[in-house]
Design an enzyme around this catalytic site. Structure first.
Site, short mmCIF file in Angstrom:
data_model
loop_
_atom_site.label_atom_id
_atom_site.label_comp_id
_atom_site.label_asym_id
_atom_site.label_seq_id
_atom_site.Cartn_x
_atom_site.Cartn_y
_atom_site.Cartn_z
N ASP A 1 50.27 40.73 36.80
CA ASP A 1 49.16 39.78 36.78
C ASP A 1 49.31 38.73 35.69
OD1 ASP A 1 48.20 41.46 38.74
OD2 ASP A 1 46.14 41.39 38.02
N CYS B 1 50.82 49.50 36.30
CA CYS B 1 50.07 48.27 36.05
C CYS B 1 48.94 48.02 37.05
CB CYS B 1 51.03 47.10 35.93
SG CYS B 1 51.95 47.17 34.37
N ASP B 2 48.35 46.84 36.95
CA ASP B 2 46.99 46.56 37.41
C ASP B 2 46.64 47.02 38.82
OD1 ASP B 2 47.23 45.28 34.98
OD2 ASP B 2 46.01 43.58 35.57
N LYS B 3 47.41 46.64 39.82
CA LYS B 3 47.03 46.97 41.20
C LYS B 3 47.80 48.16 41.74
CE LYS B 3 44.40 43.54 40.75
NZ LYS B 3 44.91 43.22 39.41
N CYS C 1 50.33 46.45 29.15
CA CYS C 1 49.86 45.69 27.99
C CYS C 1 48.90 46.51 27.14
CB CYS C 1 49.21 44.39 28.44
SG CYS C 1 50.40 43.25 29.20
N GLU D 1 41.99 36.26 39.01
CA GLU D 1 41.49 36.55 37.66
C GLU D 1 41.29 35.25 36.90
OE1 GLU D 1 43.20 41.00 36.76
OE2 GLU D 1 44.19 39.30 35.80
N SER E 1 40.51 39.24 34.09
CA SER E 1 41.53 40.12 33.56
C SER E 1 40.87 41.13 32.63
CB SER E 1 42.56 39.30 32.78
OG SER E 1 43.31 40.12 31.91
#
Length: 612
Positions: free
Chosen positions: A81, A122-124, A195, A491, A517
């Site tokens: 992202d 990570c995110d998704k 992150c 985002e 985000s």
């Protein structure tokens, strides 16, 4: 007694061809009849949270086979992202969640796998795999790649802890020199891993612990630390045990839908609120509940947000605190432990690794455990050496952070705030609700009123912010950025970061039917539902309209009379619910297919096949 799914392809004369193909992958006579475990990896060289996963799938596979199973690995896609941010690449991020869930279903069902280990980060990717696990309802263990170490930099004689967001904010701040920006950029992301703050990736990996689908430490043990290897080794053995429990003993407690019950989702959301997790987690929790046929809605989240306090503040809410500090304070099991002490947790939910979550907390909460091994585990520290290699260092903190009055994790009696870190707001501007990360909102602007500055895209808002057209007291409204209207629900990290860099982080509000985000802070209100493309009131806001935000009372209102709103709605119905300005946006067939079935954020932006 349920039969192993894999017997469909490994037993019977008519499966000679399939067995021949299995043999070509390395299987032998002795393997037919063993549980076939899918190792669902997400290695890619595009994403720092995934660059170190290449060999970890085979590490898990070896442990599965040592435990008596057959391991077969495949990969999913993974979108970064941060790299996709600020351009049309972000249109693909949320839709990739559905693509990941579908691809896991396709592979597992096509080959009749019996169980799976999901290696996400990570995110998704974690949400997509979580959705797949609840959709398939076969034994599953999650083990993520782990968080990145926080960056460290000395500027003008003072050491700072850094992350990705610091680099973005610095780059937009005219007061920071080019040289300092370069130093920050080169120091912000020093190692492999997700992150380092309480952003979406780490939030979701923490929530798998609360749901009972991963091992203790999954959300907080650093990617670089040797201790994290144990999670992968144990996951390989554990999944074979879970498969045998279900298929050979008919133990439904080994199944994701039994583990991730409504009570478990309440635990996960209580954790999310207590730790000030990313607002994106609301989307993903709702979507996962939908896949598991769990009746868990925005109303449940609203109820929890009114009684669960904020017990931890991590970057971006507290810029000098990162996941490595949460781990030192006892990690997720210790936050759950404090919720448990306050009577805010369902202790009886089963987990993949303990009979109940309560049993797990009693062993793994550093304030109540009698195990030196557990206490030593949470002393795992950052190595301070840039690397893309997993398990590459063994640093230890000298002492644990057990201060529950002023430490990184607080008790219910000494919270950062009595109100939790996330809140659901409702009103005529968001009839079906919207989300704000209260942990990142300064107390001075918990109640806020101001004139609307209306933008039909994220890009237009960014131009206005950078051109100093936004003033203190303004309410920035970004619309037609929802799941359908974007499409893809981008985002808004750049607008919020730029407001912060302009000194407006505590002086403005930002409202959108898009999302934020996990790195976002400030009065940033997202997921406005219904979205503009679905006829939401946000599509009726005009320049200069006054918007009232009242977080303590959970309201958000457009100060426009009903008659005027009705007239605007009739006008909008006539012209169609679309941006008034032509947007230079390449909406491909893939994105159009997503938009055709996407629902608003209050339903988790899941697909509704009856929508057309």
């Amino acid at each position: 007694m349920p039969a192993y799914r894999s017997r469909t392809t490994t037993h019977g004369r008519n499966m000679a061809g399939a067995r021949g193909l299995w043999r070509a992958t390395g299987m032998k006579d002795s393997d037919f009849g063993k549980p076939i475990i899918a190792v669902v990896n997400s290695f890619t060289q595009f994403v720092p949270g995934h660059v170190h996963l290449k060999d970890l799938g085979q590490l898990v596979a070896r442990e599965i086979e040592a435990a008596g199973g057959v391991a077969k690995e495949f990969n999913t896609i993974a979108v970064d992202d941060g790299i996709a941010m600020g351009h049309d690449g972000m249109l693909y991020s949320l839709p990739s969640r559905e693509l990941i869930a579908d691809s896991v279903e396709y592979m597992v069902n096509a080959h009749c796998a019996d169980a799976m280990v999901c290696i996400s980060n990570c995110d998704k990717i974690t949400p997509g795999m979580l959705m797949a696990s609840l959709r398939l309802n076969i034994p599953t263990v999650f083990v993520s790649g782990g968080p990145m170490e926080a960056g460290k930099v000395v500027l003008h004689g003072k050491q700072h802890a850094l992350d990705l967001v610091d680099a973005m904010v610095a780059a937009a701040d005219d007061k920071i020199s080019d040289e300092d920006v370069k130093v920050i950029e080169r120091s912000a992301c020093p190692t492999c891993g997700s992150c380092s703050g309480m952003f979406t990736a780490n939030s979701m990996n923490c929530l798998t612990e609360a749901l009972g689908l991963s091992l203790p430490g999954n959300g907080s043990t650093l990617a670089t630390h040797a201790d994290r290897k144990r999670l992968f080794v144990e996951a390989g053995h554990l999944i074979v045990d879970l498969a045998r429990r279900y298929y050979e003993q008919d133990d439904v407690k080994a199944l994701p839908r039994t583990i991730a019950s409504k009570q478990a989702f309440e635990n996960a959301m209580a954790l999310d609120i207590a730790m000030g997790g990313s607002t994106n987690t609301v989307l993903h929790i709702l979507a996962a509940a939908h896949e598991g046929e769990v009746d868990f809605t925005m109303a449940d989240i609203d109820a929890l947000s009114r009684r669960v306090p904020c017990l931890s503040k991590v970057a971006p809410a507290k810029s000098d605190v990162h996941m490595e500090d949460v781990h030192r304070a006892g990690g997720i099991m210790s936050i759950l432990g404090e919720l448990d002490k306050g009577g805010l947790l369902n202790r009886d939910c089963p987990t993949v690794h303990a009979e109940t979550l309560g049993d797990a907390i009693d062993r793994w909460d550093i304030t109540r455990t009698t195990s030196d091994t557990v206490r030593d585990f949470y002393r795992a520290a950052p190595g301070g050496i840039p690397t893309q290699v997993a398990f590459s260092q063994e640093a230890r903190w000298d002492e644990l952070d057990t201060d529950r009055q002023n430490g990184v994790i607080r008790s219910v009696e000494h919270p950062f705030s009595k109100d939790g870190g996330l809140a659901v707001l409702k009103g005529n501007l968001a009839v079906d609700g919207c989300i704000v990360k209260t942990a990142g909102v300064d107390e001075s602007i918990l109640k806020f009123s101001g004139p609307a500055r209306v933008f039909e895209s994220q890009d237009a808002s960014v131009k206005a912010i950078l051109a100093n057209e936004i003033k203190a007291g303004d309410v920035v409204v970004i619309r037609y950025e929802g799941p359908k209207g974007g499409p893809g629900m981008q985002e808004m990290l750049y607008p919020t970061s730029y407001l912060k860099s302009k000194g407006l982080g505590k002086a403005c509000a930002l409202i959108t039917d898009g999302r934020f985000s996990g790195g976002t802070s400030g009065l940033s209100i997202g997921h406005v539902s219904p979205e503009a493309a679905n006829g939401g009131t946000i599509g009726l806001v005009r320049e200069g309209d006054i918007i009232d935000i009242d977080i303590p009372n959970r309201t958000i209102s457009l100060r426009v009379g009903e008659a005027e709103l009705a007239a605007r709605r009739a006008e909008q119905d006539a012209r169609g619910w679309r941006p008034t300005e032509v947007r230079k946006r390449n909406v491909t067939t893939a994105l159009k297919a997503y938009a055709a079935f996407a629902t608003s954020a209050d339903r988790g932006a899941v697909r509704d096949l009856d929508a057309r």
